[in-house]
Design a protein around this motif. Structure first.
Motif, PDB file in Angstrom:
ATOM      1  N   PHE A  34       0.802  -1.217   0.000  1.00  0.00           N
ATOM      2  CA  PHE A  34       0.000   0.000   0.000  1.00  0.00           C
ATOM      3  C   PHE A  34       0.843   1.278   0.000  1.00  0.00           C
ATOM      4  O   PHE A  34       0.332   2.343  -0.337  1.00  0.00           O
ATOM      5  CB  PHE A  34      -0.935   0.004   1.209  1.00  0.00           C
ATOM      6  CG  PHE A  34      -1.840  -1.185   1.252  1.00  0.00           C
ATOM      7  CD1 PHE A  34      -3.007  -1.205   0.516  1.00  0.00           C
ATOM      8  CD2 PHE A  34      -1.508  -2.310   1.987  1.00  0.00           C
ATOM      9  CE1 PHE A  34      -3.835  -2.319   0.523  1.00  0.00           C
ATOM     10  CE2 PHE A  34      -2.332  -3.422   2.000  1.00  0.00           C
ATOM     11  CZ  PHE A  34      -3.492  -3.428   1.264  1.00  0.00           C
ATOM     12  N   ALA A  35       2.098   1.196   0.403  1.00  0.00           N
ATOM     13  CA  ALA A  35       2.977   2.363   0.400  1.00  0.00           C
ATOM     14  C   ALA A  35       4.405   1.897   0.132  1.00  0.00           C
ATOM     15  O   ALA A  35       4.952   1.109   0.898  1.00  0.00           O
ATOM     16  CB  ALA A  35       2.904   3.104   1.739  1.00  0.00           C
ATOM     17  N   HIS A  80      -6.559   1.651  -1.156  1.00  0.00           N
ATOM     18  CA  HIS A  80      -5.293   2.351  -1.371  1.00  0.00           C
ATOM     19  C   HIS A  80      -5.090   3.382  -0.273  1.00  0.00           C
ATOM     20  O   HIS A  80      -6.035   3.897   0.322  1.00  0.00           O
ATOM     21  CB  HIS A  80      -5.224   2.985  -2.768  1.00  0.00           C
ATOM     22  CG  HIS A  80      -6.025   4.239  -2.928  1.00  0.00           C
ATOM     23  ND1 HIS A  80      -7.348   4.234  -3.321  1.00  0.00           N
ATOM     24  CD2 HIS A  80      -5.689   5.546  -2.778  1.00  0.00           C
ATOM     25  CE1 HIS A  80      -7.794   5.480  -3.403  1.00  0.00           C
ATOM     26  NE2 HIS A  80      -6.816   6.287  -3.074  1.00  0.00           N
ATOM     27  N   LEU A  81      -3.833   3.639   0.022  1.00  0.00           N
ATOM     28  CA  LEU A  81      -3.460   4.619   1.039  1.00  0.00           C
ATOM     29  C   LEU A  81      -3.503   5.994   0.405  1.00  0.00           C
ATOM     30  O   LEU A  81      -2.832   6.255  -0.595  1.00  0.00           O
ATOM     31  CB  LEU A  81      -2.054   4.320   1.568  1.00  0.00           C
ATOM     32  CG  LEU A  81      -1.525   5.238   2.672  1.00  0.00           C
ATOM     33  CD1 LEU A  81      -2.314   5.062   3.956  1.00  0.00           C
ATOM     34  CD2 LEU A  81      -0.044   4.977   2.923  1.00  0.00           C
ATOM     35  N   GLU A  82      -4.295   6.889   0.985  1.00  0.00           N
ATOM     36  CA  GLU A  82      -4.444   8.211   0.405  1.00  0.00           C
ATOM     37  C   GLU A  82      -3.261   9.091   0.728  1.00  0.00           C
ATOM     38  O   GLU A  82      -2.730   9.058   1.839  1.00  0.00           O
ATOM     39  CB  GLU A  82      -5.707   8.895   0.944  1.00  0.00           C
ATOM     40  CG  GLU A  82      -6.993   8.372   0.351  1.00  0.00           C
ATOM     41  CD  GLU A  82      -8.137   9.325   0.637  1.00  0.00           C
ATOM     42  OE1 GLU A  82      -8.052  10.074   1.617  1.00  0.00           O
ATOM     43  OE2 GLU A  82      -9.107   9.323  -0.126  1.00  0.00           O
ATOM     44  N   ALA A  83      -2.875   9.909  -0.242  1.00  0.00           N
ATOM     45  CA  ALA A  83      -1.938  10.986   0.038  1.00  0.00           C
ATOM     46  C   ALA A  83      -2.664  12.048   0.851  1.00  0.00           C
ATOM     47  O   ALA A  83      -3.879  12.208   0.744  1.00  0.00           O
ATOM     48  CB  ALA A  83      -1.407  11.586  -1.262  1.00  0.00           C
ATOM     49  N   SER A  84      -1.922  12.770   1.658  1.00  0.00           N
ATOM     50  CA  SER A  84      -2.562  13.739   2.557  1.00  0.00           C
ATOM     51  C   SER A  84      -3.293  14.835   1.795  1.00  0.00           C
ATOM     52  O   SER A  84      -4.179  15.487   2.334  1.00  0.00           O
ATOM     53  CB  SER A  84      -1.501  14.365   3.475  1.00  0.00           C
ATOM     54  OG  SER A  84      -0.481  14.978   2.698  1.00  0.00           O
ATOM     55  N   SER A  85      -2.913  15.052   0.511  1.00  0.00           N
ATOM     56  CA  SER A  85      -3.538  16.135  -0.257  1.00  0.00           C
ATOM     57  C   SER A  85      -4.849  15.716  -0.894  1.00  0.00           C
ATOM     58  O   SER A  85      -5.573  16.551  -1.445  1.00  0.00           O
ATOM     59  CB  SER A  85      -2.578  16.604  -1.351  1.00  0.00           C
ATOM     60  OG  SER A  85      -2.257  15.533  -2.226  1.00  0.00           O
ATOM     61  N   GLU A  86      -5.196  14.420  -0.876  1.00  0.00           N
ATOM     62  CA  GLU A  86      -6.427  13.977  -1.528  1.00  0.00           C
ATOM     63  C   GLU A  86      -7.647  14.475  -0.764  1.00  0.00           C
ATOM     64  O   GLU A  86      -7.636  14.567   0.455  1.00  0.00           O
ATOM     65  CB  GLU A  86      -6.464  12.453  -1.631  1.00  0.00           C
ATOM     66  CG  GLU A  86      -5.464  11.894  -2.633  1.00  0.00           C
ATOM     67  CD  GLU A  86      -5.696  10.417  -2.879  1.00  0.00           C
ATOM     68  OE1 GLU A  86      -6.793  10.064  -3.330  1.00  0.00           O
ATOM     69  OE2 GLU A  86      -4.775   9.635  -2.618  1.00  0.00           O
TER      70      GLU A  86
END
Length: 451
Positions: free
Chosen positions: A189-190, A397-403
């Motif tokens: 996932f990352a 999925h692991l979200e990016a902090s900006s999503e």
């Protein structure tokens, strides 16, 4: 507009409404989480992958010490602190220590390591140990090492940074006190660890106002998508078309050719024989807890439900499915989800597992009329097609902090306007719309003949 032109315009609008309603939001090529023990060879969801959910067993490795330059990436700061740290603490995603932490021992070890370079004598070291220990006890509220399971609060982290500032100055180690943590996620996932700097309030009032909370530990989100089989839905749409009007042999042949071409493109794009569309999405934090207000239902799923639950077959529905009938259901489902996620509750909500996810999927499917009982009663679905609802696995999925919190669930921008034109007819057409929909528009061309 003549009758033929009016009919042509309405047919085009009807087609556009259908495209807007039944355009699925296809899954990204992300990792799958198996929900049941069955193996799905098509997507290679194995039993072994059930042993650990992506939010299980994550740790935050927190380093606190002096650095020369804070204006660097968090990854570089963390790597710099590996050799310069004074304190190292490890917590789970609820900010509870997973290993004991001895403030006094770590402080003394660092001071004695600096003694030769900084000229610290025994009296100075003893005085600093007593002074910093008193500062630490003000927030730790217990003498001796903190045992595993102790909650590491914001006020504790702030106090450790204060102590680092004081010790660095006494030991003539210039620089700023810095705290950076690293979270090692499952590499499915990352690809890289996630680093984050801790920046608590600088004033005493800000630090005391934080109290015993642990906002120092910021949570990333795993976005979970629940699937609908596009193959099953496509078969249902074809059955609906045939119930409304039998195709001529030439139309059947043309339709088959188009479907084969679409299937080929879809297979190439999705990397497999079938594509999956999102029924809904929601988020689970890396602490394993549901994220309030993250549930989103797809427009595609609403349209599929309206189509399958239409009671007038083989009569054609008036226009296209009116998905606003789900407004009330969607509002109630979101309220129930937020309650499960602990919104407006003082009680701590526990992490979710496979059983809770399966229950949520079944509840939403039932309320939307996409469960097996509702689907099996529709003439559009045959037993051989299988269920449109995918139960064995979900996408993650692991979200990016900006999503954004809304993820990929984006409804059509144009559907409401198109339906308004369709329902009210040519009387409300503006002149540009009338010209654009005209069968004799001079700039009209056939996309299939000239792609």
């Amino acid at each position: 507009m003549g009758n033929d032109e009016q009919q042509h315009a309405m047919d085009v609008l009807s087609y556009w409404c259908a495209v807007e309603l039944f355009s699925p939001q296809t899954w990204r090529d992300n990792q799958l989480i198996a929900l049941s023990s069955s193996r799905n060879d098509e997507h290679r969801v194995s039993v072994a992958e059930q042993e650990r959910l992506p939010w299980d067993g994550i740790h935050a490795d927190l380093l606190i010490g002096p650095v020369d330059n804070e204006r660097r990436s968090y990854t570089n700061l963390y790597n710099d602190l590996q050799s310069r740290k004074i304190y190292r603490l490890q917590t789970d995603m609820h900010a509870r220590l997973t290993k004991p932490f001895s403030f006094a021992e770590d402080t003394e070890n660092w001071l004695r390591a600096q003694a030769a370079k900084s000229g610290l004598d025994e009296q100075t070291i003893t005085g600093l140990l007593g002074e910093t220990n008193r500062l630490w006890l003000e927030v730790a509220e217990q003498p001796g090492p903190l045992p595993a399971g102790t909650e590491l609060t914001d006020s504790m982290v702030s106090r450790l940074l204060q102590v680092v500032e004081k010790l660095s100055a006494k030991a003539n180690r210039p620089g700023s006190a810095c705290a950076v943590y690293r979270k090692d996620y499952d590499r499915r996932f990352a690809r890289r660890p996630v680093h984050q700097a801790v920046k608590p309030g600088e004033s005493k009032e800000q630090q005391e106002g934080v109290g015993r909370q642990n906002r120092w530990l910021r949570h990333e989100r795993f976005r979970i998508a629940v699937g609908l089989s596009q193959r099953v839905v496509t078969n249902a749409l074809l059955k609906a078309a045939k119930l409304v009007r039998e195709l001529s042999p030439a139309e059947e042949t043309a339709q088959d050719e188009v479907l084969q071409e679409l299937a080929h493109r879809q297979s190439k794009r999705a990397g497999g024989p079938s594509a999956v569309a999102s029924l809904m999405e929601f988020c689970v934090g890396d602490d394993g807890c549901l994220v309030p207000r993250s549930l989103m239902l797809s427009q595609y799923a609403k349209a599929v439900s309206c189509l399958s639950n239409h009671e007038g077959w083989p009569d054609c529905p008036a226009g296209w499915p009116h998905i606003e009938v789900f407004d009330d259901t969607e509002s109630k489902l979101k309220s129930e989800f937020n309650r499960l996620a602990g919104e407006d509750s003082e009680d701590q909500v526990g992490p979710v597992g496979r059983y809770e996810i399966e229950s949520l999927v079944e509840q939403v499917a039932k309320r939307m009329g996409l469960d097996d009982r509702a689907v099996s009663s529709s003439p559009l679905f045959a037993r051989a097609d299988g269920s449109p609802l995918i139960r064995d696995y979900v996408n993650c999925h692991l979200e990016a902090s900006s999503e954004s919190l809304n993820g990929e669930m984006m409804d059509s921008f144009f559907l409401e306007d198109l339906e308004d034109l369709y329902q009210n007819g040519p009387e409300i057409f503006s002149e540009p719309v009338r010209q654009y929909l005209s069968v004799g528009h001079p700039r009209r061309f056939d996309l299939q003949k000239d792609p």
